[in-house]
Design an enzyme around this catalytic site. Sequence first.
Site, PDB file in Angstrom:
ATOM      1  N   LYS A  54      94.388  32.833  48.990  1.00  0.00           N
ATOM      2  CA  LYS A  54      95.653  32.544  49.688  1.00  0.00           C
ATOM      3  C   LYS A  54      96.818  32.596  48.703  1.00  0.00           C
ATOM      4  CE  LYS A  54      93.480  29.944  53.386  1.00  0.00           C
ATOM      5  NZ  LYS A  54      92.880  28.681  53.817  1.00  0.00           N
ATOM      6  N   GLN A  98      93.517  22.379  52.738  1.00  0.00           N
ATOM      7  CA  GLN A  98      92.251  23.083  52.972  1.00  0.00           C
ATOM      8  C   GLN A  98      91.195  22.110  53.512  1.00  0.00           C
ATOM      9  OE1 GLN A  98      91.802  26.508  52.446  1.00  0.00           O
ATOM     10  NE2 GLN A  98      89.805  26.214  53.386  1.00  0.00           N
ATOM     11  N   ASP A 121      99.339  26.048  59.588  1.00  0.00           N
ATOM     12  CA  ASP A 121      97.971  26.178  60.098  1.00  0.00           C
ATOM     13  C   ASP A 121      97.921  25.933  61.605  1.00  0.00           C
ATOM     14  OD1 ASP A 121      95.803  26.996  58.652  1.00  0.00           O
ATOM     15  OD2 ASP A 121      95.407  25.045  57.729  1.00  0.00           O
TER      16      ASP A 121
END
Length: 295
Positions: A54, A98, A121
């Site tokens: 990422k 994460q 997200d």
Amino acid sequence: MTAAIIDGKAFAATLRARLAEVAAGFVARAGRKPGLAVVLVGEDAASSVYVGAKGKATEAAGMASFTHRLPADTAEADLLALVATLNADPAVDGILVQLPLPPQIDSNAVIAAIDPDKDVDGFHPINAGRLASGLPGFVPCTPLGCLMLLKDRHEHLAGLEAVVVGRSNIVGKPMAHLLLRESCTVTIAHSRTRDLFGAVRRADIVVAAVGVPELIRGDWIKPGATVIDVGINRIDADEGKTRLVGDVAFAEAREVAGAITPVPGGVGPMTIAVLLRNTLVAAHLHEGLVAPDGL
Ligand code: NAD
């Protein structure tokens, strides 16, 4: 019939090139780079690889990447304090924590602490609610990537029968809402569904997000259907090696389907590209700028 292969890798590469152009335009107008902060708690090997990928992709798109790696024994209060700092930081447009988090940390509390306007997200309950209510907001990256692939394949999705196998907050549920927003007739199947074969068999669009290797067989697929395989499962292969397979038995399904995503190289590459897309949209919002059409 042999299905067309939906090349998510190529689609994602094209999207990322376009995002880099838009990011350059943003820098020219705002005088700063769009910024994505990624937080990793602990040393889970797969998560560490994702976070590294990422960060690299963010920089390659001309955006600023801020990676925070915290020890596995981090207290929830310390992670919440970092999230509060990132919420207040004007250089940070998107925040991604994460998952999974270590057991001492309540993931729901952390997700709820992220500013919904930096929640790239799309996991915050406010963004989940916006999606369910048909309002603009951030949509989880993997299902939005699946929708992009579907729209590339189908000029019109309205009226098609779609089945989403899996009902997680990350993939299944938002995918079902996205398809409903496109006026598909949506069935959500899950571990307690009685007639999974029947639900899959009548679908023009099958999205599989289960995590069970090759659960969906070729003869379950309606001839000509479009199959989007989100599953990523590592299984034993010959000579002590392993290989990745999806939730759909690819070799069988490609003989029946009209189009199908491979694993790897289908949905997987879309997730990071959409994360960058969401961050760029967030950056435009934060600067009061209109994002270019088609993002
Ligand atoms: P999850 O474990 O949270 O949810 C799995 C869902 O599948 C559940 O809703 C469950 O009810 C359903 N299910 C389980 N067994 C079933 C069965 N036998 N029949 C029907 N339904 C069943 O998983 P998730 O986070 O949604 O991920 C699903 C898969 O997608 C995993 O393989 C994961 O690795 C993969 N994934 C890929 C990406 C990507 O970028 N390509 C992103 C997220 C997840």
